[in-house]
Design a protein around this motif. Sequence first.
Motif, PDB file in Angstrom:
ATOM      1  N   GLY A 294      -3.182  -6.448  19.089  1.00  0.00           N
ATOM      2  CA  GLY A 294      -1.877  -6.978  19.450  1.00  0.00           C
ATOM      3  C   GLY A 294      -0.872  -5.890  19.771  1.00  0.00           C
ATOM      4  O   GLY A 294      -0.924  -4.784  19.221  1.00  0.00           O
ATOM      5  N   THR A 295       0.056  -6.201  20.639  1.00  0.00           N
ATOM      6  CA  THR A 295       1.031  -5.223  21.130  1.00  0.00           C
ATOM      7  C   THR A 295       1.785  -4.528  19.998  1.00  0.00           C
ATOM      8  O   THR A 295       1.987  -3.313  20.031  1.00  0.00           O
ATOM      9  N   ALA A 296       2.160  -5.266  18.977  1.00  0.00           N
ATOM     10  CA  ALA A 296       2.928  -4.675  17.869  1.00  0.00           C
ATOM     11  C   ALA A 296       2.121  -3.645  17.091  1.00  0.00           C
ATOM     12  O   ALA A 296       2.689  -2.796  16.407  1.00  0.00           O
ATOM     13  N   PHE A 297       0.797  -3.679  17.215  1.00  0.00           N
ATOM     14  CA  PHE A 297      -0.072  -2.765  16.472  1.00  0.00           C
ATOM     15  C   PHE A 297      -0.564  -1.600  17.320  1.00  0.00           C
ATOM     16  O   PHE A 297      -1.251  -0.717  16.823  1.00  0.00           O
ATOM     17  N   GLN A 298      -0.224  -1.615  18.600  1.00  0.00           N
ATOM     18  CA  GLN A 298      -0.658  -0.534  19.477  1.00  0.00           C
ATOM     19  C   GLN A 298       0.180   0.716  19.220  1.00  0.00           C
ATOM     20  O   GLN A 298       1.337   0.637  18.831  1.00  0.00           O
ATOM     21  N   ARG A 299      -0.454   1.864  19.405  1.00  0.00           N
ATOM     22  CA  ARG A 299       0.182   3.176  19.217  1.00  0.00           C
ATOM     23  C   ARG A 299       0.639   3.384  17.765  1.00  0.00           C
ATOM     24  O   ARG A 299       1.592   4.116  17.504  1.00  0.00           O
ATOM     25  N   THR A 300      -0.047   2.728  16.822  1.00  0.00           N
ATOM     26  CA  THR A 300       0.274   2.891  15.399  1.00  0.00           C
ATOM     27  C   THR A 300      -0.839   3.627  14.652  1.00  0.00           C
ATOM     28  O   THR A 300      -0.714   3.863  13.453  1.00  0.00           O
ATOM     29  N   GLY A 301      -1.936   3.937  15.342  1.00  0.00           N
ATOM     30  CA  GLY A 301      -3.086   4.558  14.700  1.00  0.00           C
ATOM     31  C   GLY A 301      -4.107   3.548  14.206  1.00  0.00           C
ATOM     32  O   GLY A 301      -5.190   3.929  13.761  1.00  0.00           O
ATOM     33  N   LEU A 302      -3.779   2.268  14.304  1.00  0.00           N
ATOM     34  CA  LEU A 302      -4.678   1.223  13.801  1.00  0.00           C
ATOM     35  C   LEU A 302      -6.010   1.205  14.551  1.00  0.00           C
ATOM     36  O   LEU A 302      -7.080   1.148  13.937  1.00  0.00           O
ATOM     37  N   ASN A 303      -5.961   1.258  15.875  1.00  0.00           N
ATOM     38  CA  ASN A 303      -7.202   1.234  16.658  1.00  0.00           C
ATOM     39  C   ASN A 303      -8.067   2.467  16.358  1.00  0.00           C
ATOM     40  O   ASN A 303      -9.278   2.363  16.209  1.00  0.00           O
ATOM     41  N   ARG A 304      -7.444   3.618  16.248  1.00  0.00           N
ATOM     42  CA  ARG A 304      -8.196   4.842  15.939  1.00  0.00           C
ATOM     43  C   ARG A 304      -8.820   4.747  14.542  1.00  0.00           C
ATOM     44  O   ARG A 304      -9.944   5.176  14.318  1.00  0.00           O
ATOM     45  N   ALA A 305      -8.088   4.155  13.603  1.00  0.00           N
ATOM     46  CA  ALA A 305      -8.623   3.964  12.251  1.00  0.00           C
ATOM     47  C   ALA A 305      -9.826   3.026  12.275  1.00  0.00           C
ATOM     48  O   ALA A 305     -10.822   3.253  11.569  1.00  0.00           O
ATOM     49  N   ALA A 306      -9.759   1.988  13.109  1.00  0.00           N
ATOM     50  CA  ALA A 306     -10.887   1.063  13.246  1.00  0.00           C
ATOM     51  C   ALA A 306     -12.087   1.773  13.887  1.00  0.00           C
ATOM     52  O   ALA A 306     -13.232   1.615  13.442  1.00  0.00           O
ATOM     53  N   LYS A 307     -11.823   2.588  14.904  1.00  0.00           N
ATOM     54  CA  LYS A 307     -12.914   3.331  15.547  1.00  0.00           C
ATOM     55  C   LYS A 307     -13.546   4.303  14.548  1.00  0.00           C
ATOM     56  O   LYS A 307     -14.763   4.499  14.547  1.00  0.00           O
ATOM     57  N   HIS A 308     -12.734   4.911  13.690  1.00  0.00           N
ATOM     58  CA  HIS A 308     -13.258   5.800  12.657  1.00  0.00           C
ATOM     59  C   HIS A 308     -14.298   5.070  11.811  1.00  0.00           C
ATOM     60  O   HIS A 308     -15.394   5.578  11.569  1.00  0.00           O
ATOM     61  N   LEU A 309     -13.966   3.871  11.367  1.00  0.00           N
ATOM     62  CA  LEU A 309     -14.900   3.099  10.544  1.00  0.00           C
ATOM     63  C   LEU A 309     -16.184   2.763  11.300  1.00  0.00           C
ATOM     64  O   LEU A 309     -17.286   2.890  10.754  1.00  0.00           O
ATOM     65  N   LEU A 310     -16.042   2.332  12.539  1.00  0.00           N
ATOM     66  CA  LEU A 310     -17.216   1.958  13.329  1.00  0.00           C
ATOM     67  C   LEU A 310     -18.104   3.164  13.624  1.00  0.00           C
ATOM     68  O   LEU A 310     -19.335   3.068  13.581  1.00  0.00           O
ATOM     69  N   LEU A 311     -17.481   4.294  13.906  1.00  0.00           N
ATOM     70  CA  LEU A 311     -18.258   5.512  14.165  1.00  0.00           C
ATOM     71  C   LEU A 311     -18.933   6.012  12.887  1.00  0.00           C
ATOM     72  O   LEU A 311     -20.102   6.405  12.918  1.00  0.00           O
ATOM     73  N   CYS A 312     -18.226   5.988  11.771  1.00  0.00           N
ATOM     74  CA  CYS A 312     -18.835   6.380  10.488  1.00  0.00           C
ATOM     75  C   CYS A 312     -20.064   5.528  10.201  1.00  0.00           C
ATOM     76  O   CYS A 312     -21.121   6.053   9.818  1.00  0.00           O
ATOM     77  N   HIS A 313     -19.924   4.237  10.357  1.00  0.00           N
ATOM     78  CA  HIS A 313     -21.050   3.349  10.066  1.00  0.00           C
ATOM     79  C   HIS A 313     -22.219   3.614  11.020  1.00  0.00           C
ATOM     80  O   HIS A 313     -23.382   3.656  10.595  1.00  0.00           O
ATOM     81  N   ALA A 314     -21.896   3.800  12.302  1.00  0.00           N
ATOM     82  CA  ALA A 314     -22.957   4.037  13.296  1.00  0.00           C
ATOM     83  C   ALA A 314     -23.704   5.334  13.025  1.00  0.00           C
ATOM     84  O   ALA A 314     -24.942   5.371  13.050  1.00  0.00           O
TER      85      ALA A 314
END
Length: 195
Positions: A103-123
């Motif tokens: 969502g727009t309000a969550f963009q540029r807050t680091g949230l997406n990068r934090a989610a990618k961190h989790l997905l990459l760690c798991h992978a």
Amino acid sequence: MDYTNNLVLENRRVRLRPLEAADFEALKAVAFDPELWRYTLSRADDVLSLAAYISAAEQARQAGQRYPFAIIDRITGELAGSTSYYNVVPDDQRLSIGHTWVGTAFQRTGLNRAAKHLLLCHAFDALQYERVELETDSRNLKSQEAMRRMGATEEGTLRRHRFTQDNVRRDTMIFSIIRPEWDALRHSVFAEFDA
């Protein structure tokens, strides 16, 4: 990848858990912005298309084709969007991360990068995969910049690769992160989440 396992991934910024039909009401608050869906393969910016999106994601999980997650902002407790594993090829030790929207309000807050961190760690750590791929529409400059900022390598463009909304054929840009790069990235780009 066990599609029947209710996988929950979490760091100090974000929690990822399986996307489910019960998320519909909470996602309405963030999904109904047409701009979010400009370059996506499908839309979910109204009641019918959001319901169809969630249903298709659940069906793809049941079929072992995609593992969709709900993205939960741990600061606010709000549902912020969704992301998925897909194109999982165990024999080649590779998978894709995509179907991502925040969502727009969550963009540029680091949230997406934090989610990618989790997905990459798991992978890379749990699944022991060698390669993670990310795709985006060649017109989506914002997405391309985000992939570069997280250390993904641009590999090229698949011309007239697939149909997107309204039967428009898009060119798809492919990015990747490979296992030999992961340790340096987790201690630089993703260091704030790697505790």
